[in-house]
Design a protein around this motif. Structure first.
Motif, PDB file in Angstrom:
ATOM      1  N   VAL A   1      30.302  36.624  45.549  1.00  0.00           N
ATOM      2  CA  VAL A   1      31.260  35.629  44.630  1.00  0.00           C
ATOM      3  C   VAL A   1      31.582  33.956  44.813  1.00  0.00           C
ATOM      4  O   VAL A   1      31.879  34.432  46.317  1.00  0.00           O
ATOM      5  N   ALA A   2      30.840  33.346  44.976  1.00  0.00           N
ATOM      6  CA  ALA A   2      31.661  31.679  45.135  1.00  0.00           C
ATOM      7  C   ALA A   2      33.033  31.429  44.342  1.00  0.00           C
ATOM      8  O   ALA A   2      33.046  31.161  43.467  1.00  0.00           O
ATOM      9  N   ASN A   3      33.853  30.444  45.435  1.00  0.00           N
ATOM     10  CA  ASN A   3      34.699  30.174  45.431  1.00  0.00           C
ATOM     11  C   ASN A   3      35.708  31.295  44.755  1.00  0.00           C
ATOM     12  O   ASN A   3      36.555  31.050  43.800  1.00  0.00           O
ATOM     13  N   PRO A   4      35.932  32.569  45.172  1.00  0.00           N
ATOM     14  CA  PRO A   4      36.585  33.371  44.739  1.00  0.00           C
ATOM     15  C   PRO A   4      38.274  33.273  45.080  1.00  0.00           C
ATOM     16  O   PRO A   4      38.638  31.945  45.362  1.00  0.00           O
ATOM     17  N   ARG A   5      39.033  33.533  44.099  1.00  0.00           N
ATOM     18  CA  ARG A   5      40.205  33.059  43.655  1.00  0.00           C
ATOM     19  C   ARG A   5      41.356  34.447  44.693  1.00  0.00           C
ATOM     20  O   ARG A   5      41.473  35.638  44.587  1.00  0.00           O
ATOM     21  N   LEU A   6      41.819  34.355  45.821  1.00  0.00           N
ATOM     22  CA  LEU A   6      42.285  34.836  47.078  1.00  0.00           C
ATOM     23  C   LEU A   6      43.381  35.684  46.345  1.00  0.00           C
ATOM     24  O   LEU A   6      44.217  34.427  45.966  1.00  0.00           O
TER      25      LEU A   6
END
Length: 228
Positions: A32-37
């Motif tokens: 997952v690229a640039n996940p919502r943390l």
């Protein structure tokens, strides 16, 4: 998982148990690229992802599961003063927590759970310490939603810290209990730390290695009853 799909064929014989793994090495869509943390309440939003799993036999759904999980990184280090410092997603966090015990007669309810967790957050605490007695799944789902960290672990002052007095049945029960707790809780981003023993009562090295033998037990970080 939102727009991400993945599957693989599995063959099971009668009464067979098998672990099926989906790894990013074999399923590139799981990178997952640039996940919502996911963040604790005072540091950022509590982003959660849905995950729907199905086991299909001859075109019919044999079993299914729906869960939510969060993406976050927990690290820690011991500073010059020999204090353990935790980081969430690379940011230092001061652990401000308290011990938790549910109703003595186990008369828990979703309304009471929600109220008690609101009290925790209103007191500007960010962590709850459980000692051997874990709440139900709804409670941990609420902790994920509200950004409150969890420190589950074994109960001190009982048989789990009396390692030298263990009989032949105690060790396999302890290992199975640890494995079950980790598998139950590992999807929850609110999980911070799993203390297993207090330092004055730490087991011998060979027994520590027993607890570290399963790959899931690497998620359990030993330390004091208070996360040190």
């Amino acid at each position: 998982m939102e727009a991400i799909e993945f599957s693989q064929p599995v063959k099971l014989a009668a009464h067979e148990t098998q672990v099926v793994r989906f790894t990013p090495e074999n399923f590139s869509q799981l990178k997952v690229a640039n996940p919502r943390l996911w963040w604790p309440a005072q540091l950022g939003p509590q982003n959660l992802y849905p995950l729907d799993l199905e086991f299909v036999v001859d075109g019919q759904v044999s079993d299914s599961s729906h869960i939510r999980f969060g993406i976050r990184q927990v690290t820690s280090e011991v500073d010059a003063a020999k204090h353990r410092v935790f980081q969430i997603n690379g940011k230092n966090i001061l652990i401000r927590g308290a011990g938790y015990s549910f109703d003595m007669l186990l008369r828990s309810s979703p309304e009471r759970q929600e109220a008690e967790l609101r009290y925790v957050r209103d007191m500007n605490l960010n962590t709850i310490r459980f000692e051997g007695k874990l709440e139900d799944d709804h409670f941990f789902d609420l902790m994920d939603e509200m950004g409150i960290l969890a420190m589950p672990g074994w109960c001190c002052c009982d048989n789990w810290e009396r390692w030298k007095a263990w009989g032949a049945e105690d060790e396999p029960v302890a290992v199975a209990s640890l494995r079950d707790q980790i598998r139950r809780l590992e999807r929850h981003p609110s999980g911070l730390h799993l203390p297993l023993w207090e330092r004055p009562h730490a087991p011998a090295r060979d027994r520590k290695e027993v607890f570290a033998s399963d790959e899931r037990e690497r998620l359990a970080q030993s330390g004091s009853c208070f996360g040190g």
